[in-house]
Design a protein around this motif. Sequence first.
Motif, PDB file in Angstrom:
ATOM      1  N   LEU A 188       0.832  -1.200   0.000  1.00 43.61           N
ATOM      2  CA  LEU A 188       0.000   0.000   0.000  1.00 43.61           C
ATOM      3  C   LEU A 188       0.864   1.247   0.000  1.00 43.61           C
ATOM      4  O   LEU A 188       0.565   2.234  -0.676  1.00 43.61           O
ATOM      5  N   GLY A 189       1.955   1.207   0.768  1.00 37.81           N
ATOM      6  CA  GLY A 189       2.872   2.346   0.794  1.00 37.81           C
ATOM      7  C   GLY A 189       3.504   2.586  -0.566  1.00 37.81           C
ATOM      8  O   GLY A 189       3.595   3.729  -1.032  1.00 37.81           O
ATOM      9  N   LYS A 190       3.928   1.499  -1.235  1.00 34.44           N
ATOM     10  CA  LYS A 190       4.515   1.622  -2.567  1.00 34.44           C
ATOM     11  C   LYS A 190       3.479   2.140  -3.559  1.00 34.44           C
ATOM     12  O   LYS A 190       3.781   2.982  -4.410  1.00 34.44           O
ATOM     13  N   GLY A 191       2.259   1.619  -3.451  1.00 40.67           N
ATOM     14  CA  GLY A 191       1.195   2.072  -4.338  1.00 40.67           C
ATOM     15  C   GLY A 191       0.904   3.553  -4.152  1.00 40.67           C
ATOM     16  O   GLY A 191       0.712   4.289  -5.116  1.00 40.67           O
ATOM     17  N   LYS A 192       0.903   3.991  -2.898  1.00 41.41           N
ATOM     18  CA  LYS A 192       0.664   5.407  -2.605  1.00 41.41           C
ATOM     19  C   LYS A 192       1.786   6.256  -3.187  1.00 41.41           C
ATOM     20  O   LYS A 192       1.532   7.297  -3.799  1.00 41.41           O
ATOM     21  N   ASP A 193       3.032   5.804  -3.006  1.00 40.60           N
ATOM     22  CA  ASP A 193       4.170   6.544  -3.551  1.00 40.60           C
ATOM     23  C   ASP A 193       4.095   6.623  -5.068  1.00 40.60           C
ATOM     24  O   ASP A 193       4.334   7.690  -5.655  1.00 40.60           O
ATOM     25  N   ASN A 194       3.769   5.515  -5.717  1.00 39.16           N
ATOM     26  CA  ASN A 194       3.649   5.501  -7.180  1.00 39.16           C
ATOM     27  C   ASN A 194       2.536   6.430  -7.648  1.00 39.16           C
ATOM     28  O   ASN A 194       2.684   7.148  -8.633  1.00 39.16           O
ATOM     29  N   LEU A 195       1.424   6.418  -6.935  1.00 38.35           N
ATOM     30  CA  LEU A 195       0.301   7.280  -7.287  1.00 38.35           C
ATOM     31  C   LEU A 195       0.680   8.751  -7.144  1.00 38.35           C
ATOM     32  O   LEU A 195       0.370   9.566  -8.013  1.00 38.35           O
ATOM     33  N   MET A 196       1.395   9.083  -6.074  1.00 32.12           N
ATOM     34  CA  MET A 196       1.823  10.465  -5.881  1.00 32.12           C
ATOM     35  C   MET A 196       2.814  10.881  -6.972  1.00 32.12           C
ATOM     36  O   MET A 196       2.757  12.009  -7.463  1.00 32.12           O
ATOM     37  N   ASP A 197       3.724   9.969  -7.352  1.00 30.50           N
ATOM     38  CA  ASP A 197       4.666  10.278  -8.433  1.00 30.50           C
ATOM     39  C   ASP A 197       3.918  10.565  -9.730  1.00 30.50           C
ATOM     40  O   ASP A 197       4.229  11.535 -10.440  1.00 30.50           O
TER      41      ASP A 197
END
Length: 105
Positions: free
Chosen positions: A42-51
Amino acid sequence: MSSNTGNIIVALLAGAVIGAGIGILLAPDKGSVTRQKLKDNLGKGKDNLMDKYHELAQLLHRKGEDVGDFLDNAISSGVHEKDELISLLEEKLELLKGPKKASAK
């Protein structure tokens, strides 16, 4: 909402809950490991989404500058077809707004 639609929604939710329960019972890792994996993903997904959000914001900003530069050049170069340019811009604005919704009767 019709009774049939309500039954379908209840069935889908029940299926999702049952599927999640079976998935947890059959998971190869301990619960704490599974929860950590979920948290990491979820953290990686959030980071990717923010990028992706920041990339899109930068792209839109650059495109906005391009449009602004085009308009500045068109106006400063003494465009003789100003009415034609205005009509073209109005048409493009209408396309951006999307189709008009039918008014309620």
